[in-house]
Design a protein around this motif. Structure first.
Motif, PDB file in Angstrom:
ATOM      1  N   TRP A  89       0.840  -1.200   0.000  1.00 46.35           N
ATOM      2  CA  TRP A  89       0.000   0.000   0.000  1.00 46.35           C
ATOM      3  C   TRP A  89       0.873   1.248   0.000  1.00 46.35           C
ATOM      4  O   TRP A  89       1.908   1.319   0.685  1.00 46.35           O
ATOM      5  N   ALA A  90       0.412   2.272  -0.744  1.00 44.92           N
ATOM      6  CA  ALA A  90       1.095   3.565  -0.794  1.00 44.92           C
ATOM      7  C   ALA A  90       0.866   4.331   0.499  1.00 44.92           C
ATOM      8  O   ALA A  90      -0.015   4.004   1.300  1.00 44.92           O
ATOM      9  N   SER A  91       1.654   5.377   0.686  1.00 44.31           N
ATOM     10  CA  SER A  91       1.584   6.154   1.928  1.00 44.31           C
ATOM     11  C   SER A  91       0.323   7.018   1.973  1.00 44.31           C
ATOM     12  O   SER A  91       0.021   7.729   1.011  1.00 44.31           O
ATOM     13  N   PRO A  92      -0.427   7.006   3.084  1.00 44.88           N
ATOM     14  CA  PRO A  92      -1.585   7.897   3.254  1.00 44.88           C
ATOM     15  C   PRO A  92      -1.131   9.351   3.415  1.00 44.88           C
ATOM     16  O   PRO A  92      -0.006   9.632   3.821  1.00 44.88           O
ATOM     17  N   LYS A  93      -2.052  10.289   3.129  1.00 46.62           N
ATOM     18  CA  LYS A  93      -1.723  11.714   3.214  1.00 46.62           C
ATOM     19  C   LYS A  93      -1.375  12.145   4.632  1.00 46.62           C
ATOM     20  O   LYS A  93      -0.654  13.125   4.820  1.00 46.62           O
ATOM     21  N   VAL A  94      -1.878  11.425   5.617  1.00 48.29           N
ATOM     22  CA  VAL A  94      -1.615  11.813   6.998  1.00 48.29           C
ATOM     23  C   VAL A  94      -0.118  11.826   7.311  1.00 48.29           C
ATOM     24  O   VAL A  94       0.326  12.543   8.219  1.00 48.29           O
ATOM     25  N   PHE A  95       0.687  11.089   6.535  1.00 52.48           N
ATOM     26  CA  PHE A  95       2.118  11.022   6.803  1.00 52.48           C
ATOM     27  C   PHE A  95       2.933  12.002   5.957  1.00 52.48           C
ATOM     28  O   PHE A  95       4.169  11.949   5.976  1.00 52.48           O
ATOM     29  N   GLU A  96       2.276  12.908   5.243  1.00 50.84           N
ATOM     30  CA  GLU A  96       3.006  13.876   4.436  1.00 50.84           C
ATOM     31  C   GLU A  96       3.972  14.745   5.255  1.00 50.84           C
ATOM     32  O   GLU A  96       5.051  15.101   4.772  1.00 50.84           O
ATOM     33  N   ALA A 159      16.551  -0.339  11.105  1.00 52.73           N
ATOM     34  CA  ALA A 159      15.572  -1.409  10.877  1.00 52.73           C
ATOM     35  C   ALA A 159      15.143  -1.941  12.235  1.00 52.73           C
ATOM     36  O   ALA A 159      15.941  -2.540  12.961  1.00 52.73           O
ATOM     37  N   ALA A 160      13.903  -1.677  12.578  1.00 50.83           N
ATOM     38  CA  ALA A 160      13.357  -2.145  13.858  1.00 50.83           C
ATOM     39  C   ALA A 160      12.485  -3.366  13.604  1.00 50.83           C
ATOM     40  O   ALA A 160      11.685  -3.380  12.666  1.00 50.83           O
ATOM     41  N   ARG A 161      12.644  -4.386  14.433  1.00 49.91           N
ATOM     42  CA  ARG A 161      11.822  -5.591  14.306  1.00 49.91           C
ATOM     43  C   ARG A 161      11.253  -5.971  15.667  1.00 49.91           C
ATOM     44  O   ARG A 161      11.952  -5.918  16.678  1.00 49.91           O
ATOM     45  N   ALA A 162       9.983  -6.365  15.651  1.00 49.09           N
ATOM     46  CA  ALA A 162       9.324  -6.801  16.883  1.00 49.09           C
ATOM     47  C   ALA A 162       8.449  -8.008  16.568  1.00 49.09           C
ATOM     48  O   ALA A 162       7.726  -8.020  15.573  1.00 49.09           O
ATOM     49  N   ALA A 163       8.533  -9.024  17.406  1.00 47.58           N
ATOM     50  CA  ALA A 163       7.712 -10.225  17.254  1.00 47.58           C
ATOM     51  C   ALA A 163       6.616 -10.205  18.311  1.00 47.58           C
ATOM     52  O   ALA A 163       6.859  -9.846  19.470  1.00 47.58           O
ATOM     53  N   TYR A 164       5.411 -10.584  17.883  1.00 47.34           N
ATOM     54  CA  TYR A 164       4.256 -10.636  18.785  1.00 47.34           C
ATOM     55  C   TYR A 164       3.578 -11.996  18.639  1.00 47.34           C
ATOM     56  O   TYR A 164       3.424 -12.510  17.527  1.00 47.34           O
ATOM     57  N   THR A 165       3.153 -12.552  19.754  1.00 48.99           N
ATOM     58  CA  THR A 165       2.403 -13.807  19.757  1.00 48.99           C
ATOM     59  C   THR A 165       1.038 -13.543  20.373  1.00 48.99           C
ATOM     60  O   THR A 165       0.934 -12.832  21.379  1.00 48.99           O
ATOM     61  N   SER A 166      -0.005 -14.105  19.760  1.00 43.81           N
ATOM     62  CA  SER A 166      -1.347 -13.899  20.309  1.00 43.81           C
ATOM     63  C   SER A 166      -1.452 -14.569  21.675  1.00 43.81           C
ATOM     64  O   SER A 166      -0.830 -15.606  21.938  1.00 43.81           O
ATOM     65  N   THR A 167      -2.228 -13.967  22.540  1.00 45.84           N
ATOM     66  CA  THR A 167      -2.330 -14.480  23.913  1.00 45.84           C
ATOM     67  C   THR A 167      -2.957 -15.874  23.962  1.00 45.84           C
ATOM     68  O   THR A 167      -2.749 -16.605  24.932  1.00 45.84           O
ATOM     69  N   ASN A 181      15.178   7.450   3.210  1.00 46.12           N
ATOM     70  CA  ASN A 181      15.422   8.871   2.927  1.00 46.12           C
ATOM     71  C   ASN A 181      14.150   9.698   2.826  1.00 46.12           C
ATOM     72  O   ASN A 181      14.030  10.754   3.434  1.00 46.12           O
ATOM     73  N   ASP A 182      13.200   9.215   2.013  1.00 46.46           N
ATOM     74  CA  ASP A 182      12.000  10.005   1.773  1.00 46.46           C
ATOM     75  C   ASP A 182      10.855   9.117   1.301  1.00 46.46           C
ATOM     76  O   ASP A 182      11.021   7.899   1.103  1.00 46.46           O
ATOM     77  N   SER A 183       9.691   9.742   1.111  1.00 47.65           N
ATOM     78  CA  SER A 183       8.492   8.989   0.730  1.00 47.65           C
ATOM     79  C   SER A 183       8.594   8.425  -0.683  1.00 47.65           C
ATOM     80  O   SER A 183       7.952   7.424  -1.001  1.00 47.65           O
ATOM     81  N   LYS A 184       9.395   9.064  -1.533  1.00 49.15           N
ATOM     82  CA  LYS A 184       9.541   8.572  -2.908  1.00 49.15           C
ATOM     83  C   LYS A 184      10.178   7.190  -2.917  1.00 49.15           C
ATOM     84  O   LYS A 184       9.647   6.255  -3.539  1.00 49.15           O
ATOM     85  N   GLY A 222       5.095   7.769   5.011  1.00 48.21           N
ATOM     86  CA  GLY A 222       6.041   8.855   4.873  1.00 48.21           C
ATOM     87  C   GLY A 222       7.369   8.316   4.381  1.00 48.21           C
ATOM     88  O   GLY A 222       7.418   7.598   3.383  1.00 48.21           O
ATOM     89  N   HIS A 223       8.460   8.646   5.096  1.00 45.81           N
ATOM     90  CA  HIS A 223       9.777   8.131   4.673  1.00 45.81           C
ATOM     91  C   HIS A 223      10.101   6.784   5.320  1.00 45.81           C
ATOM     92  O   HIS A 223      11.236   6.310   5.236  1.00 45.81           O
ATOM     93  N   TYR A 224       9.103   6.160   5.933  1.00 48.21           N
ATOM     94  CA  TYR A 224       9.259   4.825   6.526  1.00 48.21           C
ATOM     95  C   TYR A 224       8.525   3.782   5.683  1.00 48.21           C
ATOM     96  O   TYR A 224       7.590   4.089   4.938  1.00 48.21           O
ATOM     97  N   VAL A 225       8.954   2.553   5.828  1.00 49.61           N
ATOM     98  CA  VAL A 225       8.227   1.401   5.263  1.00 49.61           C
ATOM     99  C   VAL A 225       8.032   0.390   6.377  1.00 49.61           C
ATOM    100  O   VAL A 225       8.997  -0.016   7.048  1.00 49.61           O
ATOM    101  N   ALA A 226       6.779  -0.008   6.584  1.00 51.22           N
ATOM    102  CA  ALA A 226       6.457  -1.050   7.562  1.00 51.22           C
ATOM    103  C   ALA A 226       6.217  -2.358   6.830  1.00 51.22           C
ATOM    104  O   ALA A 226       5.529  -2.392   5.804  1.00 51.22           O
ATOM    105  N   LEU A 227       6.783  -3.432   7.355  1.00 48.44           N
ATOM    106  CA  LEU A 227       6.605  -4.772   6.797  1.00 48.44           C
ATOM    107  C   LEU A 227       5.933  -5.649   7.847  1.00 48.44           C
ATOM    108  O   LEU A 227       6.437  -5.784   8.962  1.00 48.44           O
ATOM    109  N   VAL A 228       4.794  -6.209   7.481  1.00 48.63           N
ATOM    110  CA  VAL A 228       4.023  -7.054   8.393  1.00 48.63           C
ATOM    111  C   VAL A 228       4.121  -8.499   7.922  1.00 48.63           C
ATOM    112  O   VAL A 228       4.022  -8.784   6.725  1.00 48.63           O
TER     113      VAL A 228
END
Length: 269
Positions: A89-96, A159-167, A181-184, A222-228
């Motif tokens: 998914w592309a970046s939402p405007k809220v992160f401009e 690069a931040a990584r976090a692991a989560y397990t359902s309860t 660097n940037d949103s581009k 914005g200038h970040y990318v989240a990977l799920v």
């Protein structure tokens, strides 16, 4: 009384007769036995030397072709786990307001990213933080030559990584955040990953089940990318009642620190 002495025979050891060096071919060449003997000795020594040289060359060739163990260890393992299903998914405007790192220069911190130990979603989904890591070398968090090259060109600094397990112990998820660097370049990476994820993806901080069915997504923020990254803890494919869409929304609660950065820059909620 006449004593007859038997004759004593002296036994002599027979010497092995010298070899006959009158070899027909060499004799035809006009060589005397001594010359033939010398030629045979020289030929034998030369044969041994040639065999030794050939053996040395063969060993050297094997050594040159042998894989470098240190390079093998650094390279990604063949068959590395990756999502079987993927969306981007592309970046939402809220992160401009944080479209450029120059305007959001403060590095991410562990305290900022991992303060929330539990993420709660709809339908009673609750995820508990089990592992976390923050790397300044993005190659430590990713694998795949093309992916690493593109992320490097995008100026990845964290690069931040976090692991989560359902309860309830049913699901295993991982959230990864890349500081670019940037949103581009962030948008370009998300677009590339629609096919690039087959040859490069995130390294897990908690082991997924071998040969597990996993699903993934990439989000430009914005200038970040989240990977799920999502999976059942038993590695099985989703069944009726497994809501991976809601699971993805729940783990994306880890994006909350980025919204706080937007508010800090704009002064609006």
């Amino acid at each position: 009384m006449t004593v007859t002495r038997g004759s004593t025979r002296t036994r002599k050891r027979r010497r092995t007769p010298p070899p006959d060096w009158n070899l027909p071919v060499l004799t035809d060449w006009g060589l005397k036995p001594e010359q033939q003997r010398l030629l045979v000795i020289i030929a034998s020594v030369a044969g041994v030397l040639i065999a030794a040289v050939a053996l040395t060359a063969a060993v050297a060739a094997l050594g040159a072709d042998a894989p470098d163990q240190s390079r093998q260890a650094a390279a990604p393992v063949s068959g590395e786990l990756r999502p079987e299903r993927f969306e981007g998914w592309a970046s939402p405007k809220v992160f401009e307001p944080i479209a450029e790192r120059a305007k959001d220069a403060k590095p991410l911190t562990e305290k900022e990213l991992f303060a929330q130990k539990r993420l709660v979603g709809e339908h009673k989904i609750s995820l508990k933080l089990t592992e976390k890591t923050l790397d300044t070398d993005c190659s430590a968090a990713l694998w795949g030559e093309q992916l690493l090259s593109q992320v490097g060109d995008a100026g990845c600094t964290q690069a931040a990584r976090a692991a989560y397990t359902s309860t309830d112990g049913r699901y295993l998820t991982q959230f990864t955040l890349l500081n670019l660097n940037d949103s581009k370049v962030a948008g370009e990476l998300v677009e590339s990953l629609k096919s690039l994820h087959r040859g490069g993806w995130v390294r897990p901080v908690t082991a997924f089940p071998p040969n597990a069915h996993t699903e993934g997504g990439a989000y430009a923020l914005g200038h970040y990318v989240a990977l799920v990254w999502l999976s059942r803890t038993d590695g099985a494919e989703p069944e009726q009642g497994d809501d991976f869409s809601n699971l993805a929304l729940t783990v994306r609660g880890a994006e909350k620190p980025l919204y706080k950065r937007v508010v800090a820059l704009t002064g609006t909620s």
